[in-house]
Scaffold this motif. Structure first.
Motif, PDB file in Angstrom:
ATOM      1  N   ARG A   1       0.842  -1.195   0.000  1.00 32.87           N
ATOM      2  CA  ARG A   1       0.000   0.000   0.000  1.00 32.87           C
ATOM      3  C   ARG A   1       0.882   1.250   0.000  1.00 32.87           C
ATOM      4  N   LEU A   2       0.599   2.126  -0.954  1.00 30.52           N
ATOM      5  CA  LEU A   2       1.342   3.383  -1.025  1.00 30.52           C
ATOM      6  C   LEU A   2       0.710   4.461  -0.161  1.00 30.52           C
ATOM      7  N   TYR A   3      -0.621   4.432  -0.075  1.00 22.94           N
ATOM      8  CA  TYR A   3      -1.359   5.452   0.677  1.00 22.94           C
ATOM      9  C   TYR A   3      -2.494   4.808   1.471  1.00 22.94           C
ATOM     10  N   LEU A   4      -2.951   5.527   2.448  1.00 20.18           N
ATOM     11  CA  LEU A   4      -4.205   5.204   3.105  1.00 20.18           C
ATOM     12  C   LEU A   4      -5.309   5.872   2.286  1.00 20.18           C
ATOM     13  N   PRO A   5      -6.358   5.146   1.876  1.00 18.91           N
ATOM     14  CA  PRO A   5      -7.430   5.777   1.097  1.00 18.91           C
ATOM     15  C   PRO A   5      -7.910   7.066   1.753  1.00 18.91           C
ATOM     16  N   THR A   6      -7.861   8.168   0.994  1.00 15.50           N
ATOM     17  CA  THR A   6      -8.096   9.503   1.560  1.00 15.50           C
ATOM     18  C   THR A   6      -8.951  10.347   0.632  1.00 15.50           C
ATOM     19  N   GLU A   7      -9.906  11.069   1.202  1.00 18.00           N
ATOM     20  CA  GLU A   7     -10.756  11.976   0.424  1.00 18.00           C
ATOM     21  C   GLU A   7      -9.925  13.166  -0.067  1.00 18.00           C
ATOM     22  N   LEU A   8     -10.053  13.475  -1.353  1.00 20.66           N
ATOM     23  CA  LEU A   8      -9.353  14.629  -1.916  1.00 20.66           C
ATOM     24  C   LEU A   8     -10.316  15.713  -2.396  1.00 20.66           C
ATOM     25  N   ILE A   9     -11.493  15.292  -2.862  1.00 21.08           N
ATOM     26  CA  ILE A   9     -12.521  16.244  -3.291  1.00 21.08           C
ATOM     27  C   ILE A   9     -13.863  15.799  -2.718  1.00 21.08           C
ATOM     28  N   VAL A  10     -14.569  16.713  -2.103  1.00 23.80           N
ATOM     29  CA  VAL A  10     -15.902  16.428  -1.580  1.00 23.80           C
ATOM     30  C   VAL A  10     -16.839  17.533  -2.050  1.00 23.80           C
ATOM     31  N   ASP A  11     -17.835  17.148  -2.857  1.00 25.20           N
ATOM     32  CA  ASP A  11     -18.834  18.084  -3.383  1.00 25.20           C
ATOM     33  C   ASP A  11     -18.190  19.292  -4.078  1.00 25.20           C
ATOM     34  N   GLY A  12     -17.220  19.000  -4.924  1.00 24.94           N
ATOM     35  CA  GLY A  12     -16.598  20.059  -5.711  1.00 24.94           C
ATOM     36  C   GLY A  12     -15.567  20.897  -4.979  1.00 24.94           C
ATOM     37  N   LYS A  13     -15.250  20.539  -3.740  1.00 26.64           N
ATOM     38  CA  LYS A  13     -14.279  21.291  -2.949  1.00 26.64           C
ATOM     39  C   LYS A  13     -13.064  20.410  -2.646  1.00 26.64           C
ATOM     40  N   ILE A  14     -11.892  20.942  -2.902  1.00 25.42           N
ATOM     41  CA  ILE A  14     -10.666  20.203  -2.602  1.00 25.42           C
ATOM     42  C   ILE A  14     -10.427  20.199  -1.097  1.00 25.42           C
ATOM     43  N   VAL A  15     -10.116  19.023  -0.564  1.00 24.09           N
ATOM     44  CA  VAL A  15      -9.782  18.909   0.854  1.00 24.09           C
ATOM     45  C   VAL A  15      -8.281  19.205   0.984  1.00 24.09           C
ATOM     46  N   LYS A  16      -7.973  20.469   1.160  1.00 18.99           N
ATOM     47  CA  LYS A  16      -6.582  20.928   1.100  1.00 18.99           C
ATOM     48  C   LYS A  16      -5.718  20.282   2.179  1.00 18.99           C
ATOM     49  N   ARG A  17      -6.303  20.081   3.360  1.00 16.73           N
ATOM     50  CA  ARG A  17      -5.533  19.502   4.466  1.00 16.73           C
ATOM     51  C   ARG A  17      -5.047  18.096   4.112  1.00 16.73           C
ATOM     52  N   ASN A  18      -5.919  17.291   3.495  1.00 16.66           N
ATOM     53  CA  ASN A  18      -5.531  15.937   3.106  1.00 16.66           C
ATOM     54  C   ASN A  18      -4.484  15.954   2.001  1.00 16.66           C
ATOM     55  N   LEU A  19      -4.665  16.877   1.058  1.00 18.60           N
ATOM     56  CA  LEU A  19      -3.715  16.989  -0.048  1.00 18.60           C
ATOM     57  C   LEU A  19      -2.328  17.347   0.477  1.00 18.60           C
ATOM     58  N   LYS A  20      -2.288  18.238   1.464  1.00 20.00           N
ATOM     59  CA  LYS A  20      -1.010  18.663   2.041  1.00 20.00           C
ATOM     60  C   LYS A  20      -0.356  17.526   2.819  1.00 20.00           C
ATOM     61  N   GLU A  21      -1.163  16.771   3.585  1.00 19.30           N
ATOM     62  CA  GLU A  21      -0.610  15.659   4.374  1.00 19.30           C
ATOM     63  C   GLU A  21      -0.022  14.570   3.480  1.00 19.30           C
ATOM     64  N   LEU A  22      -0.609  14.413   2.297  1.00 21.83           N
ATOM     65  CA  LEU A  22      -0.112  13.403   1.355  1.00 21.83           C
ATOM     66  C   LEU A  22       1.054  13.913   0.515  1.00 21.83           C
ATOM     67  N   GLN A  23       1.419  15.194   0.739  1.00 19.35           N
ATOM     68  CA  GLN A  23       2.500  15.845   0.001  1.00 19.35           C
ATOM     69  C   GLN A  23       2.210  15.862  -1.501  1.00 19.35           C
ATOM     70  N   LEU A  24       0.948  16.138  -1.816  1.00 20.29           N
ATOM     71  CA  LEU A  24       0.514  16.293  -3.196  1.00 20.29           C
ATOM     72  C   LEU A  24       0.047  17.733  -3.394  1.00 20.29           C
ATOM     73  N   ASN A  25      -0.118  18.154  -4.646  1.00 23.39           N
ATOM     74  CA  ASN A  25      -0.539  19.532  -4.902  1.00 23.39           C
ATOM     75  C   ASN A  25      -1.744  19.571  -5.836  1.00 23.39           C
ATOM     76  N   ARG A  26      -2.302  20.762  -5.989  1.00 19.65           N
ATOM     77  CA  ARG A  26      -3.504  20.950  -6.805  1.00 19.65           C
ATOM     78  C   ARG A  26      -3.236  20.606  -8.270  1.00 19.65           C
ATOM     79  N   GLU A  27      -2.037  20.949  -8.751  1.00 19.41           N
ATOM     80  CA  GLU A  27      -1.712  20.677 -10.149  1.00 19.41           C
ATOM     81  C   GLU A  27      -1.752  19.175 -10.427  1.00 19.41           C
ATOM     82  N   TRP A  28      -1.199  18.402  -9.505  1.00 14.19           N
ATOM     83  CA  TRP A  28      -1.236  16.935  -9.662  1.00 14.19           C
ATOM     84  C   TRP A  28      -2.674  16.436  -9.693  1.00 14.19           C
ATOM     85  N   LEU A  29      -3.506  16.965  -8.798  1.00  9.97           N
ATOM     86  CA  LEU A  29      -4.899  16.536  -8.716  1.00  9.97           C
ATOM     87  C   LEU A  29      -5.662  16.892  -9.992  1.00  9.97           C
ATOM     88  N   GLU A  30      -5.431  18.093 -10.513  1.00  9.91           N
ATOM     89  CA  GLU A  30      -6.119  18.512 -11.734  1.00  9.91           C
ATOM     90  C   GLU A  30      -5.701  17.654 -12.931  1.00  9.91           C
TER      91      GLU A  30
END
Length: 232
Positions: free
Chosen positions: A167-196
């Motif tokens: 397992r590389l990651y723990l399954p984590t919410e990144l978008i909920v109802d059109g809103k990015i969960v910024k805190r989760n994205l930051k904890e995973l060391q990922l960015n908005r550009e990667w998500l888009e």
């Protein structure tokens, strides 16, 4: 107006006191609730209600009572961490209600458990027959832990000799109802550009079009579009 102001003030004070004290008591109040912690929660709620509605009780006296009750609860929990006797006295201990496939009537009677209750608890574990169970243990919080008979257990990947992917990651919410969960994205060391970039591979041009997106354990993305929600 004075009465409205007085009740509003007492309500605000009770609310803040109850919020702070429950936070102080910790997450055990919710996640590992035993009979003792259940009664503690009810008692604190009742005291808070009396402060709001009973004008004969001074707000300071009521909040002091709440604080003392919370302090005693914390004291008991600290003693329970150090003393098995205190832990059993206040939290109780597990009871084996099914042993080696046999129902234990004495243990069930001591736990105030009947067959209807036991059947319901088993169904909650997706077990629809006592025949499948090797051991059933009633926990102090009222939940049933079930160990199935070996012939009833589902085979594991090890049993089937299947390759196991790390397992590389723990399954984590990144978008909920059109809103990015910024805190989760930051904890995973990922960015908005990667998500888009990821959501574009699903034919989605904007985060606003996404109802839900979850990062999977293997690094892939599960995505549910808003258009799919409306059509269903």
């Amino acid at each position: 107006m004075d009465h409205i102001f007085q009740y509003s003030l007492r309500t605000l004070l009770s609310f803040v006191a109850l919020l702070l004290l429950t936070r102080l008591l910790g997450k055990k109040q919710l996640s590992q609730m035993t009979f003792f912690t259940y009664i503690t929660g009810i008692a604190l709620g009742n005291i808070a209600g009396e402060i709001v509605l009973n004008k004969e009780i001074k707000a300071a006296a009521g909040i002091t009572a709440m604080a003392l009750w919370a302090f005693l609860t914390i004291l008991i929990e600290q003693l329970a961490l150090k003393s098995p006797l205190v832990r059993v006295l206040f939290d109780g201990e597990p009871a084996i209600v099914i042993k080696k496939g046999k129902i234990q009537p004495k243990a069930m009677a001591l736990s105030k458990l009947n067959m209807d209750d036991l059947s319901m608890l088993l169904r909650d574990k997706n077990v629809f027959s006592v025949r499948e169970v090797d051991y059933g243990i009633l926990e102090p919080n009222g939940k049933l832990s079930v160990l199935k008979k070996q012939e009833e257990e589902a085979p594991t990947k090890r049993d089937l000799k299947l390759p196991i992917q790390k397992r590389l990651y723990l399954p984590t919410e990144l978008i909920v109802d059109g809103k990015i969960v910024k805190r989760n994205l930051k904890e995973l060391q990922l960015n908005r550009e990667w998500l888009e970039d990821q959501i574009k591979s699903f034919g989605v041009q904007s985060v606003d079009e996404v109802f839900f997106a979850e990062l999977q354990s293997d690094g892939s993305l599960y995505l549910d579009k808003k258009s799919d929600q409306t059509s269903s």
